[in-house]
Design a protein around this motif. Structure first.
Motif, PDB file in Angstrom:
ATOM      1  N   GLU A 199       0.823  -1.221   0.000  1.00 26.06           N
ATOM      2  CA  GLU A 199       0.000   0.000   0.000  1.00 26.06           C
ATOM      3  C   GLU A 199       0.854   1.266   0.000  1.00 26.06           C
ATOM      4  O   GLU A 199       0.431   2.307  -0.504  1.00 26.06           O
ATOM      5  CB  GLU A 199      -0.932  -0.010   1.223  1.00 26.06           C
ATOM      6  N   MET A 200       2.052   1.172   0.540  1.00 27.49           N
ATOM      7  CA  MET A 200       2.962   2.325   0.541  1.00 27.49           C
ATOM      8  C   MET A 200       3.580   2.578  -0.836  1.00 27.49           C
ATOM      9  O   MET A 200       4.186   3.625  -1.065  1.00 27.49           O
ATOM     10  CB  MET A 200       4.090   2.103   1.555  1.00 27.49           C
ATOM     11  N   GLY A 201       3.457   1.592  -1.743  1.00 24.10           N
ATOM     12  CA  GLY A 201       3.991   1.778  -3.091  1.00 24.10           C
ATOM     13  C   GLY A 201       5.345   1.151  -3.330  1.00 24.10           C
ATOM     14  O   GLY A 201       6.017   1.458  -4.322  1.00 24.10           O
ATOM     15  N   CYS A 202       5.755   0.230  -2.446  1.00 29.02           N
ATOM     16  CA  CYS A 202       7.080  -0.390  -2.612  1.00 29.02           C
ATOM     17  C   CYS A 202       7.180  -1.250  -3.873  1.00 29.02           C
ATOM     18  O   CYS A 202       8.291  -1.539  -4.343  1.00 29.02           O
ATOM     19  CB  CYS A 202       7.427  -1.234  -1.387  1.00 29.02           C
ATOM     20  N   THR A 203       6.032  -1.687  -4.409  1.00 27.72           N
ATOM     21  CA  THR A 203       6.052  -2.508  -5.628  1.00 27.72           C
ATOM     22  C   THR A 203       5.635  -1.705  -6.868  1.00 27.72           C
ATOM     23  O   THR A 203       5.367  -2.279  -7.914  1.00 27.72           O
ATOM     24  CB  THR A 203       5.109  -3.719  -5.487  1.00 27.72           C
ATOM     25  N   LYS A 310       5.386  11.035  -4.124  1.00 26.35           N
ATOM     26  CA  LYS A 310       5.066  10.256  -2.926  1.00 26.35           C
ATOM     27  C   LYS A 310       6.206  10.379  -1.922  1.00 26.35           C
ATOM     28  O   LYS A 310       7.371  10.179  -2.260  1.00 26.35           O
ATOM     29  CB  LYS A 310       4.839   8.790  -3.318  1.00 26.35           C
ATOM     30  N   ILE A 311       5.860  10.721  -0.694  1.00 24.08           N
ATOM     31  CA  ILE A 311       6.860  10.967   0.346  1.00 24.08           C
ATOM     32  C   ILE A 311       7.079   9.701   1.177  1.00 24.08           C
ATOM     33  O   ILE A 311       6.127   9.036   1.583  1.00 24.08           O
ATOM     34  CB  ILE A 311       6.401  12.112   1.281  1.00 24.08           C
ATOM     35  N   TYR A 312       8.355   9.390   1.419  1.00 23.95           N
ATOM     36  CA  TYR A 312       8.705   8.237   2.252  1.00 23.95           C
ATOM     37  C   TYR A 312       9.554   8.693   3.436  1.00 23.95           C
ATOM     38  O   TYR A 312      10.504   9.466   3.274  1.00 23.95           O
ATOM     39  CB  TYR A 312       9.490   7.204   1.447  1.00 23.95           C
TER      40      TYR A 312
END
Length: 355
Positions: A199-203, A310-312
């Protein structure tokens, strides 16, 4: 008495001359070079000394394996070593072998045919060159590489060379599927819901790098890949049986011998950042070898230098009064662009993002 004058070494000119051949390291080997050019020589303070083999964990992802046990093994490996290998991962061995053959086929194309793809323009759909950091690294590596962004916007089939097109597309599809599974297990290993990292966008992104390491006549003077950490979230590495991969653990270089049919998985910088150092992105390198060519495929889960907003930062659920954030927030684009510009200089890009 004859005076022998040493030819003046102009590194910039030699780098430019090598680059302009568009033939890479393989071109040097094909020309019959017996002494490697000085641009490849390691600085004196670098060492290629090797230590004994060390067995990093091999984790079975097959059906019938207890998932809790797999999660615990992955947690332990990600915290202690930053590396593990997986077997029964769902990618058929015939696909792994054909992928390595595809790397060989492309690199062993006729030199003139291959030159058409040689570029330093990273916006191209298929980029082939030798040493992405050729002009900034302390020493060039004995390696040629091609790369493509295979997600989220993959090349059209006709934009890839016929020699590796079909298998590159097929293998990348398999790696994406494996990635979804691995990030689920890694999420649980962090004590989070299995969907959290997805969901965080790692993929969201997958960068494909096909490495070709020709046989080297003087392997003690250079490296196949200088010590570095990977700047993505996670790396899936396919290597052939020649070996040469080493990981830096407990102040020693440890050999990671190939396991037939296995894939090497390692934690990337961005996963160390968002886990607030719970998982470790560990330095590794590849030795040059008199045997060759060695081939490998590294797939990085990252949107790389593609525009991103997108901020990490460190995951909030992992933070506490006793475990405050250790890194500032960033975007994948900012982090990877910084890492790419810096090159493989042996210093972790993570230090630049420390609070």
């Amino acid at each position: 008495m004859e005076i022998v004058r040493e030819t003046k070494y102009n590194r910039a000119e030699e780098l430019k001359s090598f680059d302009e051949t568009k033939a890479g390291v393989k071109g040097l080997v094909d020309s019959g070079v017996e002494k490697i050019p000085r641009i490849f020589h390691l600085p004196k303070e670098y060492s290629t000394n090797t230590t004994a083999n060390f067995d990093i964990p091999v984790i079975d992802l097959g059906q019938g394996v207890d998932q809790k046990e797999s999660v615990e093994k992955i947690r332990h490996a990600s915290e202690k070593y930053g590396f593990f290998q997986v077997v029964n991962h769902g990618i058929p061995v015939c696909v792994l072998e054909e992928m390595l053959c595809g790397i060989r086929r492309f690199n062993e194309l006729d030199a003139e045919a291959k030159k058409l793809y040689y570029t330093r323009d990273v916006t191209r759909k298929f980029v082939y060159n030798s040493n992405f950091d050729l002009y900034s690294a302390p020493a060039a590596n004995w390696r040629d590489t091609f790369f493509s962004y295979m997600a989220p916007n993959p090349p059209k089939p006709q934009e890839l060379p016929a020699s590796c097109r079909d298998i590159q597309i097929e293998y990348s599809r398999h790696v994406m599927s494996l990635g979804f599974r691995l990030f689920g297990l890694l999420s649980e290993a962090l004590g989070l819901e299995s969907s959290r990292l997805f969901e965080m966008g790692c993929t969201d992104g997958l960068t494909f790098l096909g490495h070709y390491y020709p046989a080297c006549p003087q392997p003690e003077l250079t490296l196949g890949a200088s010590k570095h950490t990977d700047d993505g979230f996670l790396t899936v590495l396919l290597q052939d049986q020649i070996g040469g991969l080493q990981v830096f653990l407990d102040n020693m270089w440890i050999d990671i011998p190939p396991v037939h049919g296995a894939l090497v998985i390692n934690i990337g910088d961005l996963l160390q950042l968002i886990s607030n150092d719970k998982f470790k992105s560990v330095e590794h390198r590849v030795l040059a070898n008199r045997k060759g060519p060695r081939m490998s495929v590294a797939c990085f889960f990252s949107t790389s230098m593609m525009p991103s907003s997108k901020i990490y930062g460190p995951i909030k659920e992992l933070l506490s009064k006793d475990n405050p954030p250790k890194y500032r927030e960033t975007t994948v684009e900012e982090y990877v662009t910084y890492s790419f510009t810096k090159g493989l200089d042996g210093v972790s890009p993570l230090l630049h993002f420390k609070i």
